[in-house]
Design a protein around this motif. Structure first.
Motif, PDB file in Angstrom:
ATOM      1  N   ASP A  16       0.893  -1.144   0.114  1.00  0.00           N
ATOM      2  CA  ASP A  16       0.114   0.066   0.083  1.00  0.00           C
ATOM      3  C   ASP A  16       0.809   1.144   0.153  1.00  0.00           C
ATOM      4  OD1 ASP A  16      -2.409  -1.048   0.058  1.00  0.00           O
ATOM      5  OD2 ASP A  16      -2.949  -0.889   1.942  1.00  0.00           O
ATOM      6  N   ASP A  17       2.137   1.267   0.652  1.00  0.00           N
ATOM      7  CA  ASP A  17       2.711   2.515   0.751  1.00  0.00           C
ATOM      8  C   ASP A  17       3.818   2.420  -0.512  1.00  0.00           C
ATOM      9  OD1 ASP A  17       4.408   0.285   1.259  1.00  0.00           O
ATOM     10  OD2 ASP A  17       5.479   1.318   3.029  1.00  0.00           O
ATOM     11  N   ARG A  18       3.672   1.744  -1.306  1.00  0.00           N
ATOM     12  CA  ARG A  18       4.472   1.688  -2.830  1.00  0.00           C
ATOM     13  C   ARG A  18       4.307   2.991  -3.380  1.00  0.00           C
ATOM     14  NH1 ARG A  18       7.223  -1.721  -6.429  1.00  0.00           N
ATOM     15  NH2 ARG A  18       8.188  -0.321  -7.813  1.00  0.00           N
ATOM     16  N   ARG A  19       5.261   3.957  -3.723  1.00  0.00           N
ATOM     17  CA  ARG A  19       5.496   5.032  -4.379  1.00  0.00           C
ATOM     18  C   ARG A  19       5.083   4.985  -5.749  1.00  0.00           C
ATOM     19  NH1 ARG A  19      10.170   8.193  -5.751  1.00  0.00           N
ATOM     20  NH2 ARG A  19       9.651  10.454  -5.725  1.00  0.00           N
ATOM     21  N   LEU A  20       4.200   5.765  -6.258  1.00  0.00           N
ATOM     22  CA  LEU A  20       3.620   5.792  -7.602  1.00  0.00           C
ATOM     23  C   LEU A  20       3.686   7.310  -8.022  1.00  0.00           C
ATOM     24  CD1 LEU A  20       1.117   2.863  -7.452  1.00  0.00           C
ATOM     25  CD2 LEU A  20       3.681   2.472  -8.514  1.00  0.00           C
ATOM     26  N   LEU A  21       3.780   7.331  -9.539  1.00  0.00           N
ATOM     27  CA  LEU A  21       3.493   8.720 -10.035  1.00  0.00           C
ATOM     28  C   LEU A  21       2.157   8.496 -10.935  1.00  0.00           C
ATOM     29  CD1 LEU A  21       4.519  11.646 -10.479  1.00  0.00           C
ATOM     30  CD2 LEU A  21       5.824  10.789 -12.492  1.00  0.00           C
ATOM     31  N   ASP A  22       1.138   9.215 -10.371  1.00  0.00           N
ATOM     32  CA  ASP A  22      -0.187   9.200 -11.160  1.00  0.00           C
ATOM     33  C   ASP A  22      -0.194  10.437 -12.080  1.00  0.00           C
ATOM     34  OD1 ASP A  22      -2.573   9.162 -11.818  1.00  0.00           O
ATOM     35  OD2 ASP A  22      -3.538   9.320  -9.770  1.00  0.00           O
ATOM     36  N   ALA A  23       0.111   9.980 -13.389  1.00  0.00           N
ATOM     37  CA  ALA A  23       0.105  10.920 -14.427  1.00  0.00           C
ATOM     38  C   ALA A  23      -1.449  11.295 -14.946  1.00  0.00           C
ATOM     39  CB  ALA A  23       0.780  10.448 -15.665  1.00  0.00           C
ATOM     40  N   GLY A  24      -2.284  10.780 -14.298  1.00  0.00           N
ATOM     41  CA  GLY A  24      -3.763  10.738 -14.983  1.00  0.00           C
ATOM     42  C   GLY A  24      -3.925  10.338 -16.323  1.00  0.00           C
ATOM     43  N   ALA A  25      -4.468  11.208 -17.150  1.00  0.00           N
ATOM     44  CA  ALA A  25      -4.888  10.704 -18.762  1.00  0.00           C
ATOM     45  C   ALA A  25      -3.585  11.388 -19.520  1.00  0.00           C
ATOM     46  CB  ALA A  25      -6.095  11.354 -18.945  1.00  0.00           C
ATOM     47  N   ILE A  26      -2.729  12.061 -19.122  1.00  0.00           N
ATOM     48  CA  ILE A  26      -1.770  12.880 -19.723  1.00  0.00           C
ATOM     49  C   ILE A  26      -0.571  12.109 -19.900  1.00  0.00           C
ATOM     50  CG2 ILE A  26      -0.343  15.206 -19.952  1.00  0.00           C
ATOM     51  CD1 ILE A  26      -3.471  15.301 -20.048  1.00  0.00           C
ATOM     52  N   ALA A  27      -0.123  11.766 -20.925  1.00  0.00           N
ATOM     53  CA  ALA A  27       0.962  11.044 -21.385  1.00  0.00           C
ATOM     54  C   ALA A  27       2.292  11.966 -21.101  1.00  0.00           C
ATOM     55  CB  ALA A  27       1.331  10.273 -22.770  1.00  0.00           C
ATOM     56  N   PRO A  28       3.452  11.387 -20.841  1.00  0.00           N
ATOM     57  CA  PRO A  28       4.687  12.372 -20.640  1.00  0.00           C
ATOM     58  C   PRO A  28       5.093  13.092 -21.957  1.00  0.00           C
ATOM     59  CG  PRO A  28       5.464  10.062 -20.473  1.00  0.00           C
ATOM     60  CD  PRO A  28       3.867  10.078 -20.430  1.00  0.00           C
ATOM     61  N   LEU A  29       5.605  14.289 -21.809  1.00  0.00           N
ATOM     62  CA  LEU A  29       6.062  15.005 -22.998  1.00  0.00           C
ATOM     63  C   LEU A  29       7.418  15.155 -23.170  1.00  0.00           C
ATOM     64  CD1 LEU A  29       3.375  16.471 -21.512  1.00  0.00           C
ATOM     65  CD2 LEU A  29       3.898  18.241 -22.982  1.00  0.00           C
ATOM     66  N   HIS A  30       7.960  15.390 -24.300  1.00  0.00           N
ATOM     67  CA  HIS A  30       9.557  15.737 -24.580  1.00  0.00           C
ATOM     68  C   HIS A  30       9.771  16.931 -23.709  1.00  0.00           C
ATOM     69  CE1 HIS A  30       8.483  14.072 -28.829  1.00  0.00           C
ATOM     70  NE2 HIS A  30       9.524  13.424 -28.230  1.00  0.00           N
ATOM     71  N   ARG A  31      10.866  17.053 -23.121  1.00  0.00           N
ATOM     72  CA  ARG A  31      11.183  18.110 -22.324  1.00  0.00           C
ATOM     73  C   ARG A  31      10.920  19.559 -23.075  1.00  0.00           C
ATOM     74  NH1 ARG A  31      14.279  18.994 -17.264  1.00  0.00           N
ATOM     75  NH2 ARG A  31      13.733  21.181 -16.845  1.00  0.00           N
ATOM     76  N   ALA A  32      11.360  19.734 -24.282  1.00  0.00           N
ATOM     77  CA  ALA A  32      11.130  20.913 -24.940  1.00  0.00           C
ATOM     78  C   ALA A  32       9.673  21.191 -25.063  1.00  0.00           C
ATOM     79  CB  ALA A  32      11.672  20.823 -26.406  1.00  0.00           C
ATOM     80  N   CYS A  33       8.785  20.142 -25.512  1.00  0.00           N
ATOM     81  CA  CYS A  33       7.372  20.275 -25.447  1.00  0.00           C
ATOM     82  C   CYS A  33       6.917  20.794 -24.253  1.00  0.00           C
ATOM     83  CB  CYS A  33       6.859  19.365 -26.357  1.00  0.00           C
ATOM     84  SG  CYS A  33       7.226  18.791 -27.998  1.00  0.00           S
ATOM     85  N   ALA A  34       7.253  20.171 -23.277  1.00  0.00           N
ATOM     86  CA  ALA A  34       6.737  20.493 -21.814  1.00  0.00           C
ATOM     87  C   ALA A  34       7.021  22.060 -21.573  1.00  0.00           C
ATOM     88  CB  ALA A  34       7.374  19.600 -20.828  1.00  0.00           C
TER      89      ALA A  34
END
Length: 202
Positions: free
Chosen positions: A111-129
């Protein structure tokens, strides 16, 4: 005197690739390749026609962006080491399970496992972000605007609604079925060889 026409908006620069346009109506439910042929809610593909609906992701393009790790801004593939999230929030497996998405998590995750909830947004290129952060009022208004490196492993969870297939006849009773709308992305740090893109079809 005639006013000059408004400049044409460029997809991937002025408008994110994943954004819906006003000419892209929802067209019903049917098998969709974005979810391995499972039933999904479909939407017309007419990017650039009408007005951009910035708060709304296009259903098919959103699912593709998550399954294929396509940058939501430019629509091109992202690579290991150049995947960044603006809207992702650190959470735990407990919180993911509390949202009703526990079925997508491996049962061995504590239960305490750390996770990154990105929701419905896929990751971006850094320049695009960075470009999106400059141009998008919604992103600039967030409490936390720091870019976070997206983990090298992830889980895809399907969000569904009850719907009726689009070929249903009005005079023939049709049972409601689960149809995928969006895909949610959960980053898993310090995990190797995971990338659970569970088969969603039959």
């Amino acid at each position: 005197m005639t006013a000059a026409p408004a400049p044409k908006l460029e997809i991937g620069v002025d408008v994110p690739w994943v954004t819906s346009w006003s000419a892209e109506q929802v067209i019903g439910v049917g098998p969709c390749p974005s979810v391995d042929g499972a039933l999904a809610v479909g939407q017309a593909e007419r990017p650039g026609q009408g007005e951009p609906l910035y708060p709304r992701n296009h259903l098919f393009r959103q699912r593709r962006s998550v399954r294929e790790m396509l940058c939501p801004m430019c629509g091109e593939p992202t690579a290991d080491g150049d995947r960044w999230t603006q809207t992702g929030r650190w959470t735990t497996a407990r919180d993911i399970r509390a949202k009703g998405l526990g079925v997508w998590l491996p049962p061995e995750f504590a239960d305490d496992r750390r996770l990154l909830d990105a929701g419905a947004i896929a990751p971006l290129h850094r320049a695009c972000a960075e470009r999106a952060l400059i141009r998008c009022p919604h992103l600039k208004g967030m409490d936390d605007t720091r870019l976070k490196a997206f983990p090298g492993a992830w889980i895809v969870a399907a969000l569904s609604v009850e719907a009726r297939p689009s070929h249903a006849l009005s005079n023939v009773p049709q049972r409601a079925v689960a149809a995928v709308t969006f895909l949610q992305l959960i980053g898993v740090p310090e995990q190797y060889g995971l990338n659970i893109t569970t088969r969603l079809g039959n």
